[in-house]
Design a protein around this motif. Structure first.
Motif, PDB file in Angstrom:
ATOM      1  N   LYS A  19       0.805  -1.211   0.160  1.00 31.64           N
ATOM      2  CA  LYS A  19      -0.071   0.072  -0.016  1.00 31.64           C
ATOM      3  C   LYS A  19       0.757   1.139  -0.121  1.00 31.64           C
ATOM      4  CE  LYS A  19      -3.873  -2.091   2.601  1.00 31.64           C
ATOM      5  NZ  LYS A  19      -4.911  -1.734   3.521  1.00 31.64           N
ATOM      6  N   GLN A  20       1.912   1.346   0.894  1.00 30.30           N
ATOM      7  CA  GLN A  20       2.662   2.612   1.011  1.00 30.30           C
ATOM      8  C   GLN A  20       3.402   2.876  -0.369  1.00 30.30           C
ATOM      9  OE1 GLN A  20       2.757   4.618   3.735  1.00 30.30           O
ATOM     10  NE2 GLN A  20       3.703   5.858   2.219  1.00 30.30           N
ATOM     11  N   GLU A  21       3.731   1.795  -1.054  1.00 30.69           N
ATOM     12  CA  GLU A  21       4.806   1.882  -2.144  1.00 30.69           C
ATOM     13  C   GLU A  21       3.768   2.342  -3.181  1.00 30.69           C
ATOM     14  OE1 GLU A  21       8.309  -1.374  -2.445  1.00 30.69           O
ATOM     15  OE2 GLU A  21       6.018  -2.144  -2.164  1.00 30.69           O
ATOM     16  N   ARG A  22       2.510   2.134  -3.269  1.00 24.59           N
ATOM     17  CA  ARG A  22       1.449   2.448  -4.270  1.00 24.59           C
ATOM     18  C   ARG A  22       1.228   4.018  -4.039  1.00 24.59           C
ATOM     19  NH1 ARG A  22      -3.539  -0.821  -4.905  1.00 24.59           N
ATOM     20  NH2 ARG A  22      -3.190  -1.783  -2.823  1.00 24.59           N
ATOM     21  N   ASN A  27       2.056   9.814  -5.174  1.00 21.37           N
ATOM     22  CA  ASN A  27       2.551  11.320  -4.869  1.00 21.37           C
ATOM     23  C   ASN A  27       3.930  11.784  -5.802  1.00 21.37           C
ATOM     24  OD1 ASN A  27       0.719  12.131  -2.801  1.00 21.37           O
ATOM     25  ND2 ASN A  27       1.904  10.554  -1.485  1.00 21.37           N
ATOM     26  N   ARG A  28       4.051  10.954  -6.832  1.00 19.00           N
ATOM     27  CA  ARG A  28       5.255  11.275  -7.785  1.00 19.00           C
ATOM     28  C   ARG A  28       4.665  12.815  -8.489  1.00 19.00           C
ATOM     29  NH1 ARG A  28       8.184   6.522 -10.798  1.00 19.00           N
ATOM     30  NH2 ARG A  28       6.159   6.831 -11.612  1.00 19.00           N
ATOM     31  N   ASP A  29       5.607  13.260  -9.175  1.00 19.63           N
ATOM     32  CA  ASP A  29       5.183  14.495 -10.155  1.00 19.63           C
ATOM     33  C   ASP A  29       4.797  13.692 -11.356  1.00 19.63           C
ATOM     34  OD1 ASP A  29       5.507  16.304  -8.744  1.00 19.63           O
ATOM     35  OD2 ASP A  29       7.448  16.801  -9.370  1.00 19.63           O
ATOM     36  N   VAL A  30       3.905  14.248 -12.012  1.00 20.88           N
ATOM     37  CA  VAL A  30       3.163  13.468 -13.284  1.00 20.88           C
ATOM     38  C   VAL A  30       2.584  14.285 -14.269  1.00 20.88           C
ATOM     39  CG1 VAL A  30       0.782  12.816 -12.236  1.00 20.88           C
ATOM     40  CG2 VAL A  30       1.778  11.572 -14.105  1.00 20.88           C
ATOM     41  N   VAL A  31       3.009  14.095 -15.568  1.00 19.82           N
ATOM     42  CA  VAL A  31       2.090  15.145 -16.538  1.00 19.82           C
ATOM     43  C   VAL A  31       1.464  14.075 -17.461  1.00 19.82           C
ATOM     44  CG1 VAL A  31       2.631  16.671 -18.444  1.00 19.82           C
ATOM     45  CG2 VAL A  31       4.119  16.477 -16.628  1.00 19.82           C
ATOM     46  N   ALA A 228      -5.821   5.861 -15.555  1.00 18.50           N
ATOM     47  CA  ALA A 228      -4.911   4.799 -16.060  1.00 18.50           C
ATOM     48  C   ALA A 228      -3.782   4.564 -15.323  1.00 18.50           C
ATOM     49  CB  ALA A 228      -4.474   5.263 -17.658  1.00 18.50           C
ATOM     50  N   ARG A 229      -3.144   5.958 -14.489  1.00 14.58           N
ATOM     51  CA  ARG A 229      -2.091   5.907 -13.769  1.00 14.58           C
ATOM     52  C   ARG A 229      -2.369   5.989 -12.363  1.00 14.58           C
ATOM     53  NH1 ARG A 229      -0.006   9.405 -10.433  1.00 14.58           N
ATOM     54  NH2 ARG A 229       1.963   8.818 -11.049  1.00 14.58           N
ATOM     55  N   LEU A 230      -3.510   5.702 -11.742  1.00 20.31           N
ATOM     56  CA  LEU A 230      -3.974   5.527 -10.244  1.00 20.31           C
ATOM     57  C   LEU A 230      -3.778   3.952  -9.937  1.00 20.31           C
ATOM     58  CD1 LEU A 230      -6.918   7.854 -10.158  1.00 20.31           C
ATOM     59  CD2 LEU A 230      -5.045   8.278  -9.569  1.00 20.31           C
ATOM     60  N   PRO A 231      -2.859   3.534  -9.043  1.00 23.73           N
ATOM     61  CA  PRO A 231      -2.550   2.081  -8.811  1.00 23.73           C
ATOM     62  C   PRO A 231      -3.738   1.622  -7.908  1.00 23.73           C
ATOM     63  CG  PRO A 231      -1.239   3.670  -7.355  1.00 23.73           C
ATOM     64  CD  PRO A 231      -1.973   4.390  -8.332  1.00 23.73           C
ATOM     65  N   ILE A 267      -5.608   7.335  -2.641  1.00 24.35           N
ATOM     66  CA  ILE A 267      -5.082   7.109  -1.374  1.00 24.35           C
ATOM     67  C   ILE A 267      -6.117   6.481  -0.303  1.00 24.35           C
ATOM     68  CG2 ILE A 267      -3.990   8.048   0.747  1.00 24.35           C
ATOM     69  CD1 ILE A 267      -2.533  10.056  -0.932  1.00 24.35           C
ATOM     70  N   TYR A 268      -7.189   7.135  -0.093  1.00 25.47           N
ATOM     71  CA  TYR A 268      -8.423   6.671   0.656  1.00 25.47           C
ATOM     72  C   TYR A 268      -8.639   5.186   0.247  1.00 25.47           C
ATOM     73  CZ  TYR A 268     -12.700   6.299   3.129  1.00 25.47           C
ATOM     74  OH  TYR A 268     -13.619   5.992   3.922  1.00 25.47           O
ATOM     75  N   ALA A 269      -8.829   5.108  -1.129  1.00 24.58           N
ATOM     76  CA  ALA A 269      -9.422   3.522  -1.465  1.00 24.58           C
ATOM     77  C   ALA A 269      -8.261   2.565  -1.372  1.00 24.58           C
ATOM     78  CB  ALA A 269      -9.506   3.870  -3.089  1.00 24.58           C
ATOM     79  N   ILE A 270      -7.036   3.162  -1.568  1.00 29.17           N
ATOM     80  CA  ILE A 270      -5.914   1.881  -1.140  1.00 29.17           C
ATOM     81  C   ILE A 270      -5.912   1.728   0.402  1.00 29.17           C
ATOM     82  CG2 ILE A 270      -3.378   1.852  -0.965  1.00 29.17           C
ATOM     83  CD1 ILE A 270      -3.295   3.427  -3.503  1.00 29.17           C
ATOM     84  N   GLU A 271      -5.805   2.769   1.261  1.00 30.90           N
ATOM     85  CA  GLU A 271      -5.865   2.493   2.735  1.00 30.90           C
ATOM     86  C   GLU A 271      -6.846   1.747   3.305  1.00 30.90           C
ATOM     87  OE1 GLU A 271      -3.233   6.611   3.871  1.00 30.90           O
ATOM     88  OE2 GLU A 271      -5.402   6.612   4.004  1.00 30.90           O
TER      89      GLU A 271
END
Length: 301
Positions: A19-22, A27-31, A228-231, A267-271
């Motif tokens: 979970k923490q790795e996802r 939280n990484r910068d993304v374009v 597509a980039r939400l784990p 983040i809420y969905a992962i946690e």
């Protein structure tokens, strides 16, 4: 991995991690290279490809805060990253095709030169005279074969007096004239006022305006790109009518605010082992709304 068809390839690689790795990935910068970004990049590329001449057509990109202006130019700069080559003497030379500098909050020519010099890997003395800083700046830009200069947050120049504004913009114009390279200025909508003070500036700058998103097909395509980039292991179908409408209402069509809202929801969905963003989750984070100059965003406790 093949079952996660709603994710892009990069996201699929980390979907089975902790979970923490996802969350760290989120939280990484993304374009998100949606259609407007691609068109602006194409236009900037065409400016780079034009032959050098004393009078070059420049560009001003404007839009409200957090709409994605800086991300667009930073991603363009990254595509044209620095590299080294050998000159005729066999010495390694660093080439910087695109330089992106941040406009100083002080509308003075000296601070403009310092802002540009800070983007190079060469020491300089900020207390040097204006003439010396100007000489060093031009020397480095020529030595590194800079082909485009981008100045971000150019609306900061409006804080100066009319004379200071003219001096700074004249200095920018002189850089473009001497090096025969295009200038790209980026800022809030009021940055257009800088150009109205001088008819020559107005004629030398085209303008691209980045308005908030409308609730239309393009906005739903943007939501698909974000999803597509939400784990998350389950598809959220953010582009569907009810979710898209709610996301647009909360974000007011602002790219940055939409991005933050989706990160909070993901983040809420992962946690909480939901693994998808539901309508209830979106409503839970409706406090992630755009701020204004009077009222800050309030965090719920």
């Amino acid at each position: 991995m093949d079952s996660y068809t709603h994710l892009n390839d990069e996201c699929k690689k980390i979907i089975e991690q902790s979970k923490q790795e996802r969350i760290n990935f989120l939280n990484r910068d993304v374009v998100i290279e949606y259609n407007k970004v691609k068109k602006i990049h194409q236009h900037l590329d065409s400016m780079l490809d034009r032959p050098k001449k004393p009078r070059v057509q420049n560009l001003l990109i404007t839009g409200e805060s957090n709409i994605g202006k800086t991300s667009i130019i930073k991603s363009f700069e990254a595509k044209h990253n620095s590299y080294t080559l050998e000159n005729e003497e066999g010495m390694s030379v660093v080439v910087r095709p695109v330089i992106s500098a941040l406009a100083s909050e002080v509308a003075e020519v000296k601070h403009l030169y310092i802002s540009i010099l800070e983007e190079f890997w060469t020491p300089f003395n900020p207390s040097d005279s204006l003439v010396k800083l100007r000489h060093q700046m031009f020397h480095l830009m020529q030595e590194c074969n800079v082909q485009m200069l981008i100045i971000d947050e150019v609306h900061h120049f409006l804080r100066g007096t009319p004379k200071q504004q003219r001096n700074v913009m004249d200095a920018l114009k002189n850089i473009g004239n001497k090096l025969m390279i295009p200038l790209v200025c980026v800022g809030l909508k009021e940055a257009e006022l800088i150009l109205t003070s001088d008819p020559q500036l107005t004629s030398r700058f085209d303008i691209i305006k980045l308005p908030p998103w409308e609730l239309d097909k393009d906005f739903r395509i943007l939501l698909k790109s974000f999803e597509a980039r939400l784990p998350l292991k389950q598809p959220s179908n953010l582009h569907e009518k009810e979710k898209a409408t709610l996301l647009h209402l909360i974000s007011q069509g602002n790219t940055g605010n939409l991005h933050r809202l989706l990160i909070e929801c993901a983040i809420y969905a992962i946690e909480n082992d939901l693994e998808q963003i539901t309508l209830e989750t979106i409503n839970k984070f409706k406090w992630v709304k755009p701020t204004n100059s009077i009222t800050p965003r309030e965090l719920p406790l």
